[in-house]
Design an enzyme around this catalytic site. Structure first.
Site, PDB file in Angstrom:
ATOM      1  N   GLU A   1      27.481 -28.565  -0.533  1.00  0.00           N
ATOM      2  CA  GLU A   1      26.479 -28.064  -1.479  1.00  0.00           C
ATOM      3  C   GLU A   1      26.897 -26.710  -2.038  1.00  0.00           C
ATOM      4  O   GLU A   1      27.169 -25.766  -1.304  1.00  0.00           O
ATOM      5  CB  GLU A   1      25.100 -27.939  -0.818  1.00  0.00           C
ATOM      6  CG  GLU A   1      24.040 -27.520  -1.839  1.00  0.00           C
ATOM      7  CD  GLU A   1      22.618 -27.701  -1.347  1.00  0.00           C
ATOM      8  OE1 GLU A   1      22.414 -27.766  -0.130  1.00  0.00           O
ATOM      9  OE2 GLU A   1      21.713 -27.773  -2.206  1.00  0.00           O
TER      10      GLU A   1
ATOM     11  N   GLU B   1      14.048 -31.688  -3.916  1.00  0.00           N
ATOM     12  CA  GLU B   1      13.980 -30.665  -2.878  1.00  0.00           C
ATOM     13  C   GLU B   1      12.995 -29.578  -3.287  1.00  0.00           C
ATOM     14  O   GLU B   1      13.079 -29.026  -4.380  1.00  0.00           O
ATOM     15  CB  GLU B   1      15.364 -30.040  -2.654  1.00  0.00           C
ATOM     16  CG  GLU B   1      15.362 -29.016  -1.543  1.00  0.00           C
ATOM     17  CD  GLU B   1      16.761 -28.502  -1.230  1.00  0.00           C
ATOM     18  OE1 GLU B   1      17.117 -28.472  -0.053  1.00  0.00           O
ATOM     19  OE2 GLU B   1      17.493 -28.131  -2.168  1.00  0.00           O
TER      20      GLU B   1
END
Ligand SMILES: [Mn+2]
Length: 273
Positions: free
Chosen positions: A126, A220
């Site tokens: 990420e 998210e």
């Protein structure tokens, strides 16, 4: 529990931030996910004392061990991917990254990729903003890092919240990464309800369609009412934009589908002579 409600809302993937074998019966979790036809992904960030981008060999080897254990844990619960800040600590650094630390991290991720490939677990890195790592803040950096690992089993995990902070042009970054994107987080600029911030999701979805992205898109969002305290602190969640997760989840699902359909319609319209 969260898994049942995820399936009820029509989501096909659930992501767990860290696996806490001491808090959950992972075997039961795996069986329930399978029965609900929900895939499991896991994300995490390394702690400072297990930072593989460090120059401290003890920290690097502890980090390598943690990553290897995490891959096996994901495999054991029937999960199919490990993502997050796997290449450094998840922290606000107070020092510059170093060449030696970068090389240590590249080597550790290359080794982890071999383990992950054998375990049939996707490994995705990420790219996050400057306050949460000092190593990989942009897609271009991530692509350079991946190419140095020499592995075809490492991909990028991009996140619109982080891209909004670091990328000059998030949509261009998505096109640059192309098939190297293995996982995608959709989040608003304030990490709350989609549409309540400044991110132009039309441009994001146009880019995802352009590269023919077919992998997971995971929403998210953060609120201290449901998110683990350690993770809330690492992500600097000091105020809550919501407290009820059910309406949030329902809204995000609708919003993503709407934006995706809009983008598809634009392609058809634009293709007309
Ligand atoms: Mn994310």
């Amino acid at each position: 529990m969260a898994l049942n409600r995820t399936a009820e809302h029509g989501y096909r993937t659930i992501e767990f931030a860290y696996l806490r074998p001491e808090r959950f019966n992972l075997d039961r979790l795996a069986k329930l996910a399978q029965s609900l036809d929900v895939e499991i992904g896991v994300t995490m960030g390394l702690p400072v004392d297990k930072d593989i981008s460090s120059e401290d060999t003890a920290a690097v080897s502890a980090g390598r061990q943690m990553l290897a254990d995490a891959v096996r844990a994901v495999r054991d619960i029937g999960g199919n991917k490990l993502g997050g800040i796997l290449y450094s600590a998840h922290t606000k650094y107070n020092r510059q990254p170093t060449k030696k630390g970068w090389d240590n991290s590249v080597a550790a991720i290359a080794a982890t990729a071999d383990i992950a490939k054998d375990a049939s677990v996707d490994l995705v890195l990420e790219i996050v903003n400057r306050f949460e790592t000092n190593l990989l803040n942009t897609t271009a950096q991530g692509l350079k890092f991946i190419s140095e690992t020499g592995s075809d089993h490492v991909r990028l995990h991009l996140d619109t919240f982080h891209m909004n902070i670091e990328e000059a042009n998030p949509a261009a970054a998505i096109r640059l990464a192309g098939d190297k994107i293995g996982y995608f987080h959709i989040g608003e600029s304030n990490r709350g309800y989609l549409g309540d911030g400044v991110i132009n999701f039309d441009l994001i979805f146009d880019a995802l369609l352009d590269i023919d992205y077919k992998r997971d898109i995971v929403f998210e969002s953060f609120s201290t009412t449901v998110v683990d305290e350690g993770l809330s602190l690492a992500c600097a969640i000091w105020r809550d934009t919501w407290t009820e997760n059910d309406p949030l989840a329902a809204h995000a699902k609708r919003y993503i589908e709407l934006k995706y359909q809009d983008a598809k319609r634009r392609r058809v319209t634009n293709a007309r002579p």
